[in-house]
Design a protein around this motif. Structure first.
Motif, short mmCIF file in Angstrom:
data_model
loop_
_atom_site.label_atom_id
_atom_site.label_comp_id
_atom_site.label_asym_id
_atom_site.label_seq_id
_atom_site.Cartn_x
_atom_site.Cartn_y
_atom_site.Cartn_z
N ASN A 182 -9.73 3.68 -27.42
CA ASN A 182 -8.11 3.60 -27.68
C ASN A 182 -7.82 2.63 -26.54
OD1 ASN A 182 -6.62 5.53 -29.64
ND2 ASN A 182 -8.38 6.86 -28.97
N TYR A 183 -8.21 2.69 -25.52
CA TYR A 183 -7.88 1.77 -24.58
C TYR A 183 -7.85 0.31 -25.08
CZ TYR A 183 -8.33 -1.67 -20.64
OH TYR A 183 -8.23 -2.72 -19.84
N LEU A 184 -9.17 -0.02 -25.67
CA LEU A 184 -9.31 -1.45 -26.20
C LEU A 184 -8.30 -1.59 -27.28
CD1 LEU A 184 -13.40 -1.53 -26.14
CD2 LEU A 184 -11.72 -2.92 -24.79
N MET A 185 -8.20 -0.54 -27.92
CA MET A 185 -7.01 -1.01 -29.13
C MET A 185 -5.68 -1.03 -28.63
SD MET A 185 -5.55 1.97 -31.97
CE MET A 185 -4.83 3.05 -30.72
N LEU A 186 -5.30 -0.42 -27.60
CA LEU A 186 -3.97 -0.62 -26.82
C LEU A 186 -3.76 -1.83 -26.20
CD1 LEU A 186 -3.21 2.81 -25.66
CD2 LEU A 186 -1.83 1.53 -27.27
N LEU A 187 -4.88 -2.19 -25.49
CA LEU A 187 -5.10 -3.51 -24.58
C LEU A 187 -4.73 -4.61 -25.46
CD1 LEU A 187 -5.69 -4.85 -21.68
CD2 LEU A 187 -8.15 -5.00 -22.71
N HIS A 188 -5.35 -4.65 -26.63
CA HIS A 188 -5.38 -5.58 -27.58
C HIS A 188 -4.19 -5.59 -28.55
CE1 HIS A 188 -9.03 -7.74 -26.20
NE2 HIS A 188 -9.33 -6.36 -25.68
N LEU A 219 -9.74 -0.75 -34.40
CA LEU A 219 -10.36 0.62 -33.90
C LEU A 219 -11.76 0.94 -34.20
CD1 LEU A 219 -9.41 2.98 -32.22
CD2 LEU A 219 -8.63 4.09 -34.19
N LEU A 220 -11.88 0.85 -35.44
CA LEU A 220 -13.28 1.44 -36.14
C LEU A 220 -14.27 0.62 -35.64
CD1 LEU A 220 -11.98 2.81 -39.54
CD2 LEU A 220 -12.74 3.98 -37.71
N ASN A 221 -14.02 -0.76 -35.41
CA ASN A 221 -15.10 -1.87 -35.19
C ASN A 221 -15.34 -2.08 -33.65
OD1 ASN A 221 -16.34 -2.13 -37.76
ND2 ASN A 221 -14.07 -2.46 -38.22
N VAL A 222 -14.24 -1.58 -32.76
CA VAL A 222 -14.59 -2.17 -31.53
C VAL A 222 -15.27 -1.59 -30.55
CG1 VAL A 222 -12.50 -0.88 -30.55
CG2 VAL A 222 -12.71 -3.30 -29.82
N SER A 223 -15.84 -0.39 -30.71
CA SER A 223 -16.31 0.44 -29.65
C SER A 223 -17.74 -0.28 -29.31
CB SER A 223 -16.61 1.69 -30.28
OG SER A 223 -17.17 1.73 -31.51
N SER A 262 -14.58 -7.43 -28.00
CA SER A 262 -15.40 -8.52 -28.33
C SER A 262 -14.62 -9.04 -29.55
CB SER A 262 -16.97 -8.14 -29.08
OG SER A 262 -16.58 -6.91 -29.85
N ARG A 263 -13.57 -8.67 -29.94
CA ARG A 263 -12.80 -9.16 -31.18
C ARG A 263 -11.22 -9.51 -30.92
NH1 ARG A 263 -14.94 -6.19 -35.89
NH2 ARG A 263 -13.35 -7.03 -36.94
N GLU A 264 -10.71 -10.28 -31.50
CA GLU A 264 -9.31 -10.80 -31.45
C GLU A 264 -8.47 -9.95 -32.51
OE1 GLU A 264 -6.98 -12.36 -29.22
OE2 GLU A 264 -8.98 -11.96 -27.91
N LEU A 265 -7.33 -9.61 -32.09
CA LEU A 265 -6.46 -8.96 -33.12
C LEU A 265 -5.14 -9.77 -32.77
CD1 LEU A 265 -6.01 -6.59 -34.76
CD2 LEU A 265 -5.18 -5.39 -32.59
N GLU A 266 -4.33 -10.03 -34.07
CA GLU A 266 -3.28 -10.68 -34.38
C GLU A 266 -2.53 -10.08 -35.34
OE1 GLU A 266 -1.83 -12.88 -32.28
OE2 GLU A 266 -3.66 -13.30 -31.11
#
Length: 184
Positions: free
Chosen positions: A44-50, A180-184, A93-97
């Protein structure tokens, strides 16, 4: 059908996949471990960060006011959780736009919806052995205002998004769920 109903219906499989990824059933049978919790917080941190800043930047002044965006910032809260769990902050490891305000609204739906579930998770885990020292900054972010904040979010969304824009809003929700599902 309102946009919030449309989103709920059309993201159900993503929601279920997220619950599976995070071993959510273990939360309720009290077999959820601190390691499980660290995984859910880190993801969830990675999701929010990005996503959080990108979402907020795409929203017009009108939405900022109606949603009270300053009260909805969750990144600083989850950073507190990271610290208390001795987790290191890392980049994904992946970008989000998000290419439009409508996509940002869809992504925000995912985050705001997660606060509803988070509130339930925090209550449940606070009664689970091994979680006595855990501070639920992120999952308890709205405290007793969780229901009111969700209701406000849904009402604004339902009032402001016309049917011809539903698909674009949904694309933002799917984009964030996929991240979210692929970032972990």
């Amino acid at each position: 059908m309102t946009i919030s109903e449309y989103l709920k219906q059309n993201t159900a499989e993503y929601h279920d996949a997220a619950e599976k990824l995070f071993n959510s059933e273990k939360i309720f049978n009290k077999t959820f471990t601190l390691e499980d919790y660290k995984k859910i917080i880190n993801t969830n941190y990675l999701m929010l960060l990005h996503s959080e800043d990108k979402i907020f930047e795409k929203l017009s002044e009108r939405f900022s006011e109606k949603f009270q965006l300053n009260d909805r910032k969750k990144l600083p809260l989850i950073e507190e959780d990271l610290k208390s769990l001795s987790l290191k902050s890392t980049a994904a490891s992946r970008e989000l736009e998000f290419t439009s305000e409508k996509q940002a609204l869809g992504a925000m739906y995912v985050i705001e919806g997660s606060t509803l579930g988070g509130n339930v998770i925090a209550k449940q885990l606070s009664k689970t052995e091994g979680f006595d020292e855990v501070t639920f900054n992120f999952f308890g972010c709205y405290q007793e205002n969780t229901g009111a904040m969700w209701k406000n979010f849904k009402e604004v969304l339902d009032a402001e998004v016309p049917e011809e824009q539903y698909a674009e809003v949904l694309s933002g929700a799917k984009k964030l769920y996929t991240f979210l599902l692929n970032v972990s």
